[in-house]
Design an enzyme around this catalytic site. Sequence first.
Site, mmCIF file in Angstrom:
data_model
loop_
_atom_site.group_PDB
_atom_site.id
_atom_site.type_symbol
_atom_site.label_atom_id
_atom_site.label_comp_id
_atom_site.label_asym_id
_atom_site.label_seq_id
_atom_site.Cartn_x
_atom_site.Cartn_y
_atom_site.Cartn_z
ATOM 1 N N GLU A 1 -3.835 -2.145 11.494
ATOM 2 C CA GLU A 1 -4.078 -1.230 10.384
ATOM 3 C C GLU A 1 -4.586 0.137 10.835
ATOM 4 O OE1 GLU A 1 -6.685 -1.430 6.252
ATOM 5 O OE2 GLU A 1 -7.344 -2.528 8.019
ATOM 6 N N ASP B 1 -11.180 4.692 1.616
ATOM 7 C CA ASP B 1 -12.329 3.894 1.208
ATOM 8 C C ASP B 1 -12.837 3.103 2.415
ATOM 9 O OD1 ASP B 1 -9.733 2.775 0.870
ATOM 10 O OD2 ASP B 1 -10.487 1.217 -0.474
#
Length: 482
Positions: A445, A262
Site C-alpha cells: 500500500e 487519513d
Amino acid sequence: MEYLDQSLKDLFVDLHCSGLWVDVKAISDSILRAPAEEICAAYDAARAEGPVDLQAFYDHWFAPARSPGDTYQTDPDHDALQHLEAIWPHLSHPADNGDERSSRFPLPNSYVVAGGRFHEAYYWDSYFTQLGLLRSGRTAQVRDMLDNFDHAIKLIGFVPNGFRSYFLTRSQPPFFSSMVADYGRAIGDLEGSFARYLPAMEAEYHFFMATPRNHEGLARHWDSGDGPRIEMYATDLHWEDHARDHPEFFRDLRAACESGWDFSSRWLSDPTDLGTIRTTRIWPVDLNCLILRMEELLAEATASSAPERSARYAAAAESRRAAISERFFDPERGYFFDLSIEDGTRLPITSAAGLFPLWAGAATPEQAARAADWAERHLLREGGLLTTDIESGQQWDSPNGWAPLQWIAVQGLRRYGFDALAETLRTRWLATCDTVFRETGKFVEKYNVIDPNIRSGGGEYQLQDGFGWTNGVYLDLLEQTD
C-alpha cells in the site's frame, strides 16, 4: 445493504468493544448469516442466560468478508511484471449479489478492490488502478468501473469514499472525469466516452460545488456525519470525551477520510496530535486542482453540444486557476500550501499535495520552477517523494511515500519541462517497488522512501498487501520512459 450499526444495535457496539479483533473494520464488513432481527433476538436471549462468548456467537451468526485475492500466493518464479499480470484476477470482484446481508454497496458490474483489508472498491484508488488496467489492455474492466461510478452518481448523487453503507456520507478526491477522459483516449473514442458519462460528470461537479463543500468559492472536504466512524467504531470511541469539548472533531476526522489522507499532519494544528484535527477549516490545494481539472474536462465535453455551458465551465476553470496561483502559492517559500479558511493564511506543512498545481497546469512557469526546487530539497528522498516532511506517526506523513502522489508529481514535473527531476523520481520509485518485491514477493500500500529496506508503517492498521493503486502506478510509470 445493511447499516450494521443501526440494525445490530447493542451487538454491534459489543463486538467492536470486545477487543477480540485487531482491526475492527472486519466487524463492520461482516456478512450476516440471518436477518439482523433474528441475530439480535438470539443475542438478547443469550445475554439473558449470562455472559456471552462473543467470538463463538460471531462465528455462528456471521461470516467474514472475503476477496478473491485473500489466499493468493506469489509465484516465486514470477518477476514484477509477471506478478502484476497474474494478480489482476485476484483483485477483481464480480458484480455484487444484492441479496447479501452486509454493509456492501452492491455494484452491478465487476470491479477491482484495493487489496488487503479492503474488500470493496474505493474511489480515488480506482483512478490509479485504472492506469495499470489500461496499460494491461483491460479496457472492459475499466468500462465496468466507470459504469459502476455512473450507477452510484445516478443513485446517490456522488461517488462514495468506498462502496459500503458507512461511506455514504462522504466522497473522495474526484477523479471520475479524468477516468472518463483517460478511458476515452485509450479506446480512441473520447467524444463517445464524454457523451456516455457527461450527465454523471456534471452531477458530480454540482455535488462538489454545493455548500458545504464549496465554501466561499473554493472547495473543501466534508462529511455529512458527525459521529464516530462506523468502520472504526471502537477506535473512535476513545475520542468521545475529547469530542464533547470539540463538537466538530468527528466531522473533521471523517472529512480527512474524504481527502484520502487519513491521517496527516496537513490537517492538524499540532502536527503530532490527532486531537487538533481541523480538516473542514482548510482549503486543500490538491482538491481545488482536481476541481479545476473537472471544470476543464466539462468544458471540453460540452464544447460541441452546449457551447454556452462549455464557456461557463471554461470561465470557472480560469477563475479557479488564478485563485490557485495567487492564493495557494507562497512567494517567500516558493511552494504551494493549503489555506486556512479561518484567516486565509497559508499553512506551514510542506506536502506532496503542493505539486498538484503542476499536474493541473495552475502554476506559472516561475512558480513551477520554484515548486520543483522546493520539493526536490524538502521531499525527494532515496526511495521517492515523501508525503510530508513531518514525522508524526500518521501514515500520510514521513517517512512514507504513496504511489498516487509519485505519479501526480512525475506528470506535473514533466508538464513544465522538468524532465530530469521527473525521471529521477520515476526511477527511484520504481526501484523502491522492485526492492520490496524482491524481498517480499508483494506490492504494498505504501513505502518507506527514506529507507526502502524498512517496512512502512504508521496509522490505524498494519501495512496492506495488494495493492491496486501501487500496481497501476508501477505499470504506468514503467512505460513512461524519458
